[in-house]
Design a protein around this motif. Structure first.
Motif, PDB file in Angstrom:
ATOM      1  N   PRO A 100       0.811  -1.224   0.000  1.00 52.16           N
ATOM      2  CA  PRO A 100       0.000   0.000   0.000  1.00 52.16           C
ATOM      3  C   PRO A 100       0.842   1.271   0.000  1.00 52.16           C
ATOM      4  O   PRO A 100       0.471   2.271  -0.616  1.00 52.16           O
ATOM      5  CB  PRO A 100      -0.835  -0.104   1.276  1.00 52.16           C
ATOM      6  N   ILE A 101       1.980   1.239   0.664  1.00 50.22           N
ATOM      7  CA  ILE A 101       2.866   2.396   0.685  1.00 50.22           C
ATOM      8  C   ILE A 101       3.438   2.646  -0.712  1.00 50.22           C
ATOM      9  O   ILE A 101       3.534   3.786  -1.161  1.00 50.22           O
ATOM     10  CB  ILE A 101       3.994   2.202   1.729  1.00 50.22           C
ATOM     11  N   ALA A 102       3.795   1.588  -1.414  1.00 42.48           N
ATOM     12  CA  ALA A 102       4.292   1.738  -2.784  1.00 42.48           C
ATOM     13  C   ALA A 102       3.214   2.372  -3.661  1.00 42.48           C
ATOM     14  O   ALA A 102       3.507   3.235  -4.491  1.00 42.48           O
ATOM     15  CB  ALA A 102       4.728   0.390  -3.343  1.00 42.48           C
ATOM     16  N   ALA A 103       1.961   1.974  -3.461  1.00 38.54           N
ATOM     17  CA  ALA A 103       0.858   2.573  -4.214  1.00 38.54           C
ATOM     18  C   ALA A 103       0.716   4.053  -3.858  1.00 38.54           C
ATOM     19  O   ALA A 103       0.468   4.884  -4.739  1.00 38.54           O
ATOM     20  CB  ALA A 103      -0.439   1.826  -3.934  1.00 38.54           C
ATOM     21  N   TYR A 104       0.893   4.394  -2.591  1.00 38.53           N
ATOM     22  CA  TYR A 104       0.847   5.792  -2.157  1.00 38.53           C
ATOM     23  C   TYR A 104       1.912   6.612  -2.899  1.00 38.53           C
ATOM     24  O   TYR A 104       1.670   7.739  -3.313  1.00 38.53           O
ATOM     25  CB  TYR A 104       1.060   5.874  -0.642  1.00 38.53           C
ATOM     26  N   TYR A 105       3.079   6.025  -3.066  1.00 35.81           N
ATOM     27  CA  TYR A 105       4.166   6.696  -3.768  1.00 35.81           C
ATOM     28  C   TYR A 105       4.068   6.518  -5.284  1.00 35.81           C
ATOM     29  O   TYR A 105       4.985   6.894  -6.013  1.00 35.81           O
ATOM     30  CB  TYR A 105       5.525   6.195  -3.269  1.00 35.81           C
ATOM     31  N   ARG A 106       2.968   5.946  -5.734  1.00 35.69           N
ATOM     32  CA  ARG A 106       2.701   5.722  -7.166  1.00 35.69           C
ATOM     33  C   ARG A 106       3.815   4.943  -7.842  1.00 35.69           C
ATOM     34  O   ARG A 106       4.290   5.277  -8.929  1.00 35.69           O
ATOM     35  CB  ARG A 106       2.479   7.056  -7.879  1.00 35.69           C
ATOM     36  N   GLN A 107       4.239   3.883  -7.168  1.00 37.41           N
ATOM     37  CA  GLN A 107       5.319   3.074  -7.700  1.00 37.41           C
ATOM     38  C   GLN A 107       4.928   1.607  -7.621  1.00 37.41           C
ATOM     39  O   GLN A 107       4.550   1.116  -6.560  1.00 37.41           O
ATOM     40  CB  GLN A 107       6.600   3.315  -6.909  1.00 37.41           C
ATOM     41  N   GLU A 108       5.016   0.928  -8.747  1.00 41.27           N
ATOM     42  CA  GLU A 108       4.766  -0.504  -8.771  1.00 41.27           C
ATOM     43  C   GLU A 108       6.083  -1.204  -8.473  1.00 41.27           C
ATOM     44  O   GLU A 108       7.127  -0.845  -9.028  1.00 41.27           O
ATOM     45  CB  GLU A 108       4.252  -0.920 -10.143  1.00 41.27           C
ATOM     46  N   VAL A 109       6.042  -2.183  -7.592  1.00 40.37           N
ATOM     47  CA  VAL A 109       7.262  -2.874  -7.181  1.00 40.37           C
ATOM     48  C   VAL A 109       7.196  -4.310  -7.698  1.00 40.37           C
ATOM     49  O   VAL A 109       6.308  -5.069  -7.331  1.00 40.37           O
ATOM     50  CB  VAL A 109       7.428  -2.851  -5.644  1.00 40.37           C
ATOM     51  N   SER A 110       8.146  -4.674  -8.532  1.00 38.45           N
ATOM     52  CA  SER A 110       8.183  -6.015  -9.111  1.00 38.45           C
ATOM     53  C   SER A 110       8.642  -7.033  -8.065  1.00 38.45           C
ATOM     54  O   SER A 110       9.300  -6.666  -7.083  1.00 38.45           O
ATOM     55  CB  SER A 110       9.120  -6.047 -10.311  1.00 38.45           C
ATOM     56  N   PRO A 111       8.316  -8.311  -8.264  1.00 38.34           N
ATOM     57  CA  PRO A 111       8.729  -9.337  -7.293  1.00 38.34           C
ATOM     58  C   PRO A 111      10.231  -9.365  -6.986  1.00 38.34           C
ATOM     59  O   PRO A 111      10.606  -9.488  -5.817  1.00 38.34           O
ATOM     60  CB  PRO A 111       8.244 -10.641  -7.934  1.00 38.34           C
ATOM     61  N   PRO A 112      11.125  -9.228  -7.983  1.00 37.90           N
ATOM     62  CA  PRO A 112      12.557  -9.218  -7.629  1.00 37.90           C
ATOM     63  C   PRO A 112      12.946  -8.027  -6.751  1.00 37.90           C
ATOM     64  O   PRO A 112      13.754  -8.162  -5.832  1.00 37.90           O
ATOM     65  CB  PRO A 112      13.275  -9.145  -8.986  1.00 37.90           C
ATOM     66  N   ILE A 113      12.350  -6.868  -7.011  1.00 38.68           N
ATOM     67  CA  ILE A 113      12.645  -5.690  -6.192  1.00 38.68           C
ATOM     68  C   ILE A 113      12.073  -5.863  -4.790  1.00 38.68           C
ATOM     69  O   ILE A 113      12.711  -5.493  -3.799  1.00 38.68           O
ATOM     70  CB  ILE A 113      12.107  -4.405  -6.859  1.00 38.68           C
ATOM     71  N   LEU A 114      10.885  -6.466  -4.695  1.00 35.03           N
ATOM     72  CA  LEU A 114      10.302  -6.758  -3.376  1.00 35.03           C
ATOM     73  C   LEU A 114      11.239  -7.628  -2.555  1.00 35.03           C
ATOM     74  O   LEU A 114      11.407  -7.410  -1.350  1.00 35.03           O
ATOM     75  CB  LEU A 114       8.959  -7.469  -3.529  1.00 35.03           C
ATOM     76  N   LYS A 115      11.853  -8.614  -3.191  1.00 30.14           N
ATOM     77  CA  LYS A 115      12.792  -9.503  -2.479  1.00 30.14           C
ATOM     78  C   LYS A 115      13.986  -8.728  -1.951  1.00 30.14           C
ATOM     79  O   LYS A 115      14.450  -8.968  -0.839  1.00 30.14           O
ATOM     80  CB  LYS A 115      13.253 -10.639  -3.395  1.00 30.14           C
ATOM     81  N   ILE A 116      14.478  -7.787  -2.751  1.00 27.35           N
ATOM     82  CA  ILE A 116      15.619  -6.973  -2.306  1.00 27.35           C
ATOM     83  C   ILE A 116      15.216  -6.104  -1.117  1.00 27.35           C
ATOM     84  O   ILE A 116      15.936  -6.035  -0.115  1.00 27.35           O
ATOM     85  CB  ILE A 116      16.153  -6.110  -3.471  1.00 27.35           C
ATOM     86  N   TYR A 117      14.063  -5.449  -1.222  1.00 31.36           N
ATOM     87  CA  TYR A 117      13.560  -4.653  -0.099  1.00 31.36           C
ATOM     88  C   TYR A 117      13.410  -5.522   1.140  1.00 31.36           C
ATOM     89  O   TYR A 117      13.865  -5.158   2.230  1.00 31.36           O
ATOM     90  CB  TYR A 117      12.204  -4.015  -0.449  1.00 31.36           C
TER      91      TYR A 117
END
Length: 79
Positions: free
Chosen positions: A13-30
């Motif tokens: 939801p925070i990524a949506a607030y920042y208007r940014q889609e986060v791909s699965p590989p990036i989610l893993k890094i985060y």
């Protein structure tokens, strides 16, 4: 320790607030970086502070910036 389900529940939801889609590989890094550096309670606090301190126009903060919200910058810690 930060649980993956809590991480996704709060970060997506925070990524949506920042208007940014986060791909699965990036989610893993985060997730890997945040789970190594923050507890679940600290991550919850960081998410709240992130919305207050980081304007949406700047985009989703990096994992390191999110950690710095709670523990401070590495240079400040070194001093």
């Amino acid at each position: 320790m930060l649980q993956e389900n809590t991480f996704k529940e709060l970060l997506l939801p925070i990524a949506a607030y920042y208007r940014q889609e986060v791909s699965p590989p990036i989610l893993k890094i985060y997730f890997r970086h945040l789970s190594e550096n923050l507890t679940e309670a600290e991550f919850r606090e960081a998410v709240e502070k992130m919305v207050i301190q980081c304007p949406a126009r700047m985009g989703l903060p990096s994992p390191e910036q999110i950690v710095e919200i709670i523990v401070g910058s590495r240079s400040a810690m070194a001093l």
